[in-house]
Design a protein around this motif. Structure first.
Motif, short mmCIF file in Angstrom:
data_model
loop_
_atom_site.label_atom_id
_atom_site.label_comp_id
_atom_site.label_asym_id
_atom_site.label_seq_id
_atom_site.Cartn_x
_atom_site.Cartn_y
_atom_site.Cartn_z
N ARG A 1 2.37 1.86 -3.37
CA ARG A 1 1.43 2.21 -4.44
C ARG A 1 1.48 3.69 -4.80
O ARG A 1 1.06 4.07 -5.88
CB ARG A 1 0.00 1.84 -4.04
CG ARG A 1 -0.27 0.35 -4.08
CD ARG A 1 -1.69 0.07 -4.53
NE ARG A 1 -2.02 -1.35 -4.46
CZ ARG A 1 -1.70 -2.24 -5.38
NH1 ARG A 1 -1.02 -1.86 -6.44
NH2 ARG A 1 -2.05 -3.49 -5.24
N SER B 1 -16.01 5.54 -16.78
CA SER B 1 -16.23 4.64 -15.65
C SER B 1 -15.10 4.70 -14.63
O SER B 1 -15.17 4.08 -13.59
CB SER B 1 -16.42 3.21 -16.14
OG SER B 1 -15.21 2.71 -16.63
N SER B 2 -14.05 5.47 -14.91
CA SER B 2 -12.93 5.46 -13.97
C SER B 2 -13.05 6.55 -12.90
O SER B 2 -12.20 6.65 -12.03
CB SER B 2 -11.60 5.59 -14.71
OG SER B 2 -11.55 6.80 -15.41
N TYR C 1 -6.63 5.16 -16.61
CA TYR C 1 -7.44 4.12 -17.27
C TYR C 1 -7.95 4.56 -18.62
O TYR C 1 -7.96 5.74 -18.97
CB TYR C 1 -8.62 3.74 -16.38
CG TYR C 1 -8.21 2.94 -15.19
CD1 TYR C 1 -8.13 1.56 -15.27
CD2 TYR C 1 -7.90 3.55 -13.99
CE1 TYR C 1 -7.75 0.81 -14.18
CE2 TYR C 1 -7.51 2.82 -12.89
CZ TYR C 1 -7.44 1.44 -12.99
OH TYR C 1 -7.06 0.71 -11.91
N VAL D 1 -5.52 9.05 1.16
CA VAL D 1 -5.21 7.65 1.42
C VAL D 1 -3.76 7.50 1.90
O VAL D 1 -3.46 6.65 2.72
CB VAL D 1 -5.44 6.83 0.14
CG1 VAL D 1 -4.95 5.42 0.32
CG2 VAL D 1 -6.91 6.83 -0.22
N HIS D 2 -2.89 8.36 1.37
CA HIS D 2 -1.48 8.23 1.76
C HIS D 2 -1.08 9.23 2.81
O HIS D 2 0.07 9.67 2.86
CB HIS D 2 -0.60 8.30 0.51
CG HIS D 2 -0.74 7.07 -0.34
ND1 HIS D 2 -0.18 5.87 0.02
CD2 HIS D 2 -1.41 6.84 -1.47
CE1 HIS D 2 -0.49 4.95 -0.88
NE2 HIS D 2 -1.25 5.51 -1.80
N GLN E 1 1.12 4.86 -10.46
CA GLN E 1 -0.30 5.14 -10.61
C GLN E 1 -0.77 4.72 -12.01
O GLN E 1 0.05 4.58 -12.92
CB GLN E 1 -0.55 6.63 -10.42
CG GLN E 1 -0.20 7.13 -9.04
CD GLN E 1 -1.24 6.73 -8.01
OE1 GLN E 1 -2.43 6.83 -8.23
NE2 GLN E 1 -0.77 6.25 -6.87
N ARG F 1 0.83 -1.21 0.00
CA ARG F 1 0.00 0.00 0.00
C ARG F 1 0.86 1.25 0.00
O ARG F 1 0.57 2.22 -0.65
CB ARG F 1 -0.91 0.01 1.24
CG ARG F 1 -2.30 -0.46 0.95
CD ARG F 1 -3.16 -0.30 2.16
NE ARG F 1 -3.55 1.09 2.37
CZ ARG F 1 -4.37 1.48 3.33
NH1 ARG F 1 -4.89 0.60 4.13
NH2 ARG F 1 -4.69 2.74 3.45
N GLY G 1 -8.52 0.81 -5.53
CA GLY G 1 -7.63 -0.21 -4.99
C GLY G 1 -6.20 -0.02 -5.46
O GLY G 1 -5.26 -0.14 -4.68
N ALA G 2 -6.06 0.35 -6.74
CA ALA G 2 -4.72 0.52 -7.30
C ALA G 2 -4.02 1.73 -6.68
O ALA G 2 -2.81 1.79 -6.63
CB ALA G 2 -4.82 0.69 -8.81
N MET G 3 -4.82 2.69 -6.21
CA MET G 3 -4.21 3.90 -5.65
C MET G 3 -3.82 3.66 -4.19
O MET G 3 -3.07 4.44 -3.62
CB MET G 3 -5.20 5.05 -5.86
CG MET G 3 -5.50 5.93 -4.72
SD MET G 3 -7.09 6.81 -4.86
CE MET G 3 -7.48 6.89 -6.56
N GLY G 4 -4.29 2.55 -3.64
CA GLY G 4 -3.87 2.20 -2.29
C GLY G 4 -4.94 2.32 -1.22
O GLY G 4 -4.64 2.26 -0.05
N CYS G 5 -6.19 2.54 -1.62
CA CYS G 5 -7.27 2.60 -0.64
C CYS G 5 -7.43 1.25 0.06
O CYS G 5 -7.31 0.21 -0.57
CB CYS G 5 -8.61 2.90 -1.31
SG CYS G 5 -8.76 4.53 -2.01
N GLY G 6 -7.73 1.28 1.35
CA GLY G 6 -8.03 0.04 2.04
C GLY G 6 -9.45 -0.43 1.74
O GLY G 6 -10.25 0.32 1.18
N PHE H 1 -13.74 2.71 -11.47
CA PHE H 1 -13.38 3.63 -10.40
C PHE H 1 -13.13 2.90 -9.08
O PHE H 1 -12.35 3.36 -8.25
CB PHE H 1 -14.39 4.78 -10.26
CG PHE H 1 -15.76 4.40 -9.77
CD1 PHE H 1 -16.00 4.25 -8.42
CD2 PHE H 1 -16.81 4.23 -10.65
CE1 PHE H 1 -17.26 3.94 -7.95
CE2 PHE H 1 -18.07 3.91 -10.20
CZ PHE H 1 -18.29 3.76 -8.85
N LYS I 1 -11.84 -0.24 -9.01
CA LYS I 1 -10.52 -0.85 -9.20
C LYS I 1 -9.42 0.18 -9.05
O LYS I 1 -8.37 -0.10 -8.48
CB LYS I 1 -10.45 -1.47 -10.59
CG LYS I 1 -11.31 -2.69 -10.73
CD LYS I 1 -11.06 -3.35 -12.05
CE LYS I 1 -11.62 -4.75 -12.06
NZ LYS I 1 -11.60 -5.30 -13.42
N SER I 2 -9.67 1.38 -9.56
CA SER I 2 -8.63 2.39 -9.48
C SER I 2 -8.40 2.80 -8.03
O SER I 2 -7.29 3.12 -7.64
CB SER I 2 -8.97 3.59 -10.36
OG SER I 2 -9.89 4.43 -9.72
#
Lengths: 335, 299
Positions: free
Chosen positions: A98, A110-111, A105, A128-129, A102, A95, B180-185, B175, B177-178
């Motif tokens: 990450r 949808s992203s 998409y 988040v970080h 980055q 984590r 998760g990829a960004m590091g969200c728990g 969104f 999946k992204s």
């Protein structure tokens, strides 16, 4: 791996990476076999370069990206990012890491979460970080928005109020805000109008210069990849068939598949005569791979040897590798 | 405050109707002792089964008539709204919270979590409601709080099923999946990215559940498992009025109408809540926006 590039630091190194998806079927949902989405791929991305990844739909480009980022579990192999083995990291370490890589998409519709404001979306990686101070977050969000050419007034609006190009800018701002070392662009322009595509490509180019970013740029459109990439890597059925510097690849494509791809790139000149390499037949099933070279079913130059043995990637020029028995004696790509 | 008014004013006609009626019943429930002309259990046996004032033989003394014991129907209706609305809404909320939580967990994590929760759902579906309610009341004892708990515990299944199904589809959106990829728990992904997209259908289900809960409370009470007798509730009034349905119809019709209008209004409010929660529908003409939305979702 490539001695011509000594002095440049590798940022991402994947070796013998494999991703298999199990296929269940039959009356009792038993295991029928595996889809070899990524099959023994080794690849190095150097700091500051842009690596283009091309191939037709279903060849495993996106799966390769997801495996590298450990979103999809790998069946084997190793991935080193900045000297750290991504695939063996613990959850918490992963984590933390990450923030260094980055994704942007493909589909800007949808992203982005439709229920979050633009400012919230862009600031989320900060939250988040561990950037706790709201004023600091806001400042950096506005900076990122300015970097990608979004007006400050968009901060409190919702994604549905924007066009595809603007949404993609929001996506880029979100990817950029943590100042990552590597950005994976998963077909970032293929859902956009041609006129918007060039704007986004130029934006990515500017940002690369401004922040010293490294890109892996996935696409099925060769001319898009050519515009941005230093090196290009061609995939076919889960394998890399050719890697070369962009100029070299366009001048001296060695693998028959690359040659066919190049000949299919549209040229904006109706009078120019072109020799097209037309491929026969369909792409083989990644579940049921042919013996020998996986391209031999469609290859115009296939021989008996191709049907028996599988060719490995071999150096055929400086920084130029190809997985074909006959690439050494290729007639110099398209002339 | 100004903003709240403008949001309400922008609602549809049905939404305004719903809001007015719901507000009316809340005021009534709160001020029932001040509004009711008689005590809730004041018996006037000489006046038993007096018809409402508009019917033949009705008087203004009992505007909505009296029941078989001579209790004033209007007073009981006003007092009854307290228990009925509370049971309906609170039990709905209990079911919603349990159901949404389990549905999210099952849909998001999949695997054995999903298997366990899905089997629980199957068990609940194959269990008769009354039997389960009897079991729970036998264990917990009968009181207002327990009735609410029982209705909540037996009512979470539809929420869990709906939310699980929606979570399965939202989880695959880019969104999520992204995130998760960004590091969200997982907790942040569930609460911030999935929940806002799936909560709406649960709210709609909840508003429809309110009416069912009010009637279920009546059937529990009818079986002696619910609220102790003597306390006025709408369900109770309908259930006891049943014996007089041909001779004194107002005993069932009046609380019935109150229930119908109340539930309908809560449904309208639920629809309105969903609309104002969706940023794509905010501040635009509803029919047009809905068409756009359908088109967007189709592509």
């Amino acid at each position: 791996m490539e001695n011509t590039r000594t002095g440049r630091l590798p940022l991402l190194e994947a070796s013998h990476l494999k991703t298999y998806f199990p296929v269940y079927g039959g009356m009792f949902s038993t295991l029928q076999g595996y889809v070899h989405a990524v099959d023994d791929v080794s690849l190095t991305v150097y700091q500051g370069e842009t690596l283009g990844l091309v191939g037709e739909s279903g060849c495993g480009k996106s799966t390769l990206m997801q495996t590298v980022m450990r979103i999809t579990p790998a069946a084997g192999g190793q991935v080193f990012f900045d000297g750290r083995d991504i695939l063996s990291l613990k959850r918490r370490e992963l984590r933390n890491l990450r923030k260094e890589f980055q994704i942007i998409y493909q589909d800007p519709f949808s992203s982005l979460n439709p229920r979050m404001q633009v400012g919230e979306i862009i600031a989320e990686p900060l939250l988040v970080h561990g950037v706790r101070d709201p004023a600091e977050r806001k400042k950096r969000t506005l900076q990122a928005m300015a970097d990608v050419g979004l007006e400050e007034s968009f901060h409190d609006r919702y994604p549905h109020e924007f066009s595809g190009g603007q949404r993609q800018r929001i996506s880029i701002a979100r990817a950029l805000i943590l100042r990552p070392k590597l950005i994976l662009c998963d077909e970032p322009v293929s859902a956009l109008d041609v006129s918007i595509q060039s704007q986004i490509l130029n934006l990515l180019k500017d940002l690369r210069r401004q922040y010293g970013l490294t890109y892996i740029f996935v696409s099925h459109a060769l001319n898009v990849v050519r515009y941005l990439s230093d090196r290009i890597c061609v995939m076919y059925l889960g394998r890399i068939v050719e890697i070369a510097e962009t100029k070299e690849l366009f001048a001296r494509a060695a693998h028959p598949y690359t040659q066919a791809l190049l000949s299919a790139v549209p040229v904006p000149d109706p009078t120019r005569k072109r020799s097209r390499v037309l491929l026969q037949g369909d792409i083989a099933s990644p579940k049921d791979l042919p013996q020998g070279c996986r391209f031999h079913t469609r290859c115009p130059k296939a021989t008996d040897r191709c049907r028996r043995e599988e060719p490995e990637l071999a150096e055929i020029g400086p920084g130029h590798q190809s997985a074909c028995f006959y690439s050494g004696q290729a007639e110099g790509g398209l002339s | 405050m100004k903003k709240v008014w403008s949001v309400i004013a922008g609602g549809t006609r049905t939404a305004k109707f719903g809001l007015v009626v719901v507000a009316f019943w809340i005021v009534v429930a709160v001020f029932a002792p001040l509004l009711a002309p008689y005590g809730v259990n004041d018996i006037d046996i000489a006046q038993r089964l007096a018809p409402p004032c508009w019917a033949e033989g009705g008087t203004m003394a009992h505007i909505l008539g009296t029941d078989q014991l001579g209790r004033d129907v209007l007073s009981r209706l006003l007092y009854g709204s307290r228990i009925s609305l509370m049971v309906g809404v609170v039990a709905g909320c209990v079911g919603l919270v349990i159901g949404v939580t389990l549905g999210l967990l099952a849909g998001y994590f999949g695997g054995w979590v999903d298997a366990v929760i899905s089997r629980m759902i199957d068990v609940m579906l194959s269990f008769p409601f009354i039997f389960l309610a009897m079991l729970l009341v036998a264990v917990l004892g009968s009181s207002l709080v327990n009735v609410i708990l029982v209705l909540g515990i037996t009512g979470w299944v539809p929420y869990a099923r709906t939310v699980r199904a929606q979570t399965l589809s939202v989880r695959e959106k880019e969104f999520v999946k992204s995130a998760g990829a960004m590091g969200c728990g997982s907790l942040r992904i569930i609460c911030k990215h999935i929940l806002p997209s799936v909560i709406d259908s649960a709210i709609i289900l909840g508003t429809m559940d309110v009416g069912t809960n009010i009637l279920s409370e009546a059937s529990l009470t009818f079986l002696g498992l619910g609220i102790p007798p003597g306390i006025a509730t709408w369900g109770n009034m309908i259930a006891t009025g049943r014996d007089y349905i041909f001779t004194a119809g107002w005993l069932t019709v009046i609380p019935g109408v109150a229930l119908l209008v109340g539930c309908l209004s809560i449904n309208f409010v639920g629809d309105w809540l969903r609309d104002i929660r969706d940023p794509r529908l905010r501040g635009v003409d509803n029919t047009k926006a809905n068409q756009n939305l359908e088109r967007e979702e189709a592509t």
